[in-house]
Scaffold this motif. Structure first.
Motif, mmCIF file in Angstrom:
data_model
loop_
_atom_site.group_PDB
_atom_site.id
_atom_site.type_symbol
_atom_site.label_atom_id
_atom_site.label_comp_id
_atom_site.label_asym_id
_atom_site.label_seq_id
_atom_site.Cartn_x
_atom_site.Cartn_y
_atom_site.Cartn_z
ATOM 1 N N ALA A 59 26.313 50.543 -3.862
ATOM 2 C CA ALA A 59 27.319 51.588 -3.670
ATOM 3 C C ALA A 59 26.964 52.798 -4.526
ATOM 4 N N LYS A 60 26.874 53.950 -3.904
ATOM 5 C CA LYS A 60 26.474 55.153 -4.631
ATOM 6 C C LYS A 60 27.449 55.524 -5.739
ATOM 7 N N ASP A 61 28.732 55.247 -5.523
ATOM 8 C CA ASP A 61 29.747 55.689 -6.483
ATOM 9 C C ASP A 61 30.095 54.646 -7.543
ATOM 10 N N ARG A 62 29.464 53.459 -7.473
ATOM 11 C CA ARG A 62 29.839 52.406 -8.422
ATOM 12 C C ARG A 62 28.660 51.755 -9.140
ATOM 13 N N VAL A 63 27.464 52.062 -8.720
ATOM 14 C CA VAL A 63 26.282 51.488 -9.357
ATOM 15 C C VAL A 63 25.393 52.628 -9.839
ATOM 16 N N LYS A 64 25.093 52.633 -11.122
ATOM 17 C CA LYS A 64 24.285 53.701 -11.702
ATOM 18 C C LYS A 64 22.809 53.494 -11.397
ATOM 19 N N ARG A 129 24.437 44.187 8.599
ATOM 20 C CA ARG A 129 25.296 45.364 8.758
ATOM 21 C C ARG A 129 26.709 45.091 8.255
ATOM 22 N N ASP A 130 27.161 43.851 8.403
ATOM 23 C CA ASP A 130 28.492 43.495 7.899
ATOM 24 C C ASP A 130 28.534 43.562 6.372
ATOM 25 N N GLN A 131 27.430 43.192 5.721
ATOM 26 C CA GLN A 131 27.385 43.276 4.266
ATOM 27 C C GLN A 131 27.439 44.735 3.818
ATOM 28 N N ILE A 132 26.696 45.593 4.512
ATOM 29 C CA ILE A 132 26.675 47.017 4.162
ATOM 30 C C ILE A 132 28.067 47.629 4.323
ATOM 31 N N LEU A 152 19.777 51.736 11.275
ATOM 32 C CA LEU A 152 20.578 51.709 12.504
ATOM 33 C C LEU A 152 21.968 52.279 12.265
ATOM 34 N N LEU A 153 22.559 51.980 11.103
ATOM 35 C CA LEU A 153 23.874 52.529 10.784
ATOM 36 C C LEU A 153 23.804 54.038 10.585
ATOM 37 N N LEU A 154 22.821 54.490 9.843
ATOM 38 C CA LEU A 154 22.702 55.919 9.539
ATOM 39 C C LEU A 154 22.463 56.763 10.782
ATOM 40 N N ASN A 155 21.847 56.156 11.786
ATOM 41 C CA ASN A 155 21.530 56.890 13.004
ATOM 42 C C ASN A 155 22.407 56.489 14.191
ATOM 43 N N SER A 156 23.510 55.821 13.901
ATOM 44 C CA SER A 156 24.435 55.381 14.942
ATOM 45 C C SER A 156 25.218 56.551 15.526
ATOM 46 N N LYS A 157 25.666 56.394 16.753
ATOM 47 C CA LYS A 157 26.542 57.389 17.378
ATOM 48 C C LYS A 157 27.974 57.253 16.856
ATOM 49 N N ASP A 158 28.251 56.129 16.227
ATOM 50 C CA ASP A 158 29.589 55.854 15.703
ATOM 51 C C ASP A 158 29.728 56.461 14.306
ATOM 52 N N GLU A 159 30.701 57.327 14.116
ATOM 53 C CA GLU A 159 30.879 58.015 12.835
ATOM 54 C C GLU A 159 31.170 57.033 11.702
ATOM 55 N N ALA A 160 31.947 55.990 11.992
ATOM 56 C CA ALA A 160 32.276 55.004 10.960
ATOM 57 C C ALA A 160 31.015 54.286 10.475
ATOM 58 N N LYS A 163 29.086 56.706 8.186
ATOM 59 C CA LYS A 163 29.721 56.835 6.873
ATOM 60 C C LYS A 163 29.458 55.608 6.010
ATOM 61 N N ALA A 164 29.455 54.427 6.633
ATOM 62 C CA ALA A 164 29.148 53.203 5.880
ATOM 63 C C ALA A 164 27.730 53.254 5.337
ATOM 64 N N GLY A 165 26.802 53.697 6.169
ATOM 65 C CA GLY A 165 25.414 53.808 5.729
ATOM 66 C C GLY A 165 25.231 54.833 4.629
ATOM 67 N N GLU A 166 25.963 55.914 4.716
ATOM 68 C CA GLU A 166 25.852 56.989 3.723
ATOM 69 C C GLU A 166 26.452 56.610 2.371
ATOM 70 N N ALA A 167 27.241 55.539 2.337
ATOM 71 C CA ALA A 167 27.911 55.124 1.094
ATOM 72 C C ALA A 167 27.008 54.318 0.174
ATOM 73 N N VAL A 168 25.838 53.910 0.678
ATOM 74 C CA VAL A 168 24.951 53.072 -0.140
ATOM 75 C C VAL A 168 23.594 53.742 -0.341
#
Length: 267
Positions: A59-64, A129-132, A152-160, A163-168
């Protein structure tokens, strides 16, 4: 079987297929030049066409940055209740643990597996993908995943999904020692193939620059030659050191890995 080609994932499966006499050697300079010698069969019974890097996503916001650097770190008590991984029935995890068995020995591998299990935020369930997505939602802070699932998440047509991919962020483990565990997608010509020239030509086609670029930008598996410039997604993650030491012994270590999973309670 009437099949001319065996196309599959996991070096261990291919090593067993060779040992059981199911494949025949193929001589090809194109195939030899397409990948490092350590990532293909020494006798030419099978050749890879993509790499599957099994990494740590945080997680970008919780792991240094620098807080976790190795697979071994995942077993440390500071990650208690903060880690996610899929089931031990996954060939991806079996191969990862097999690499630890080869690198560290079965006793250290068993300690590692028990430590990882004790750090799970929930029992293993779902795919990578469920773990991510669970890390992105805040259920845990880190997870084990193949990089292409993140792609696959980062390049998905689904915005959700995006966003999940961008969080890690991607952490390529063990860069100061053996390198990141990579498995392969690979192909070999079957022992009783009736169309050997055509089978060989198809294998060479898979490692051609055009097909390598297409695969890198559709499945997001890494090109077999490690050229990250073929995909903007791979380029954003950067280059990494591959563990070439343990892959040749994967089939030898996988049975021990399965026993360790059972003993550690990694469901």
């Amino acid at each position: 079987s009437p099949a001319d080609l065996l196309v599959t994932v996991d070096a261990g499966r291919l090593q067993r297929a060779k040992a059981e006499g199911l494949l025949q050697p193929v001589e090809s300079e194109i195939l030899k030049n397409s990948s490092p010698a350590e990532l293909r069969d020494a006798d030419g019974h099978w050749y890879p066409y993509t790499l599957r890097a099994r990494v740590i996503l945080a997680a970008k916001d919780r792991v240094k940055a620098g807080e976790i650097k190795t697979y071994e770190d995942l077993a440390k008590p500071e990650w208690r209740g903060r880690l996610l991984a899929r089931s031990s029935t996954s060939s991806y995890n079996q191969s990862l643990l097999a690499s630890v068995v080869t690198a560290k020995g079965k006793d250290e591998a068993a300690k590692w597996a028990k430590g990882v299990v004790s750090n799970f935020a929930r029992p293993p369930q779902g795919g990578d993908r469920d773990q991510i997505k669970a890390v992105a939602s805040g259920l845990a802070d880190v997870c084990i995943s193949n990089t292409y699932y993140l792609g696959l998440l980062l390049n998905s047509k689904d915005e959700a999904d995006r966003k999940a991919g961008e969080a890690v962020t991607v952490i390529f483990p063990n860069q100061d020692d053996r390198g990141v565990h990579c498995n392969v997608s690979a192909a070999g010509v079957t022992k009783h193939a009736k169309n050997v020239p055509q089978a060989k030509a198809y294998m060479e086609f898979l490692v051609s620059p055009e097909v390598q670029k297409m695969i890198a930008n559709s499945t997001y598996e890494h090109p077999v030659n490690g050229d990250v410039t073929l995909s903007p997604t791979h380029e954003s993650w950067g280059k990494f050191k591959i563990d070439t030491e343990t892959l040749p012994k994967m089939s030898e270590s996988q049975p021990e890995a399965t026993r360790i999973f059972d003993q550690a309670g990694w469901k």
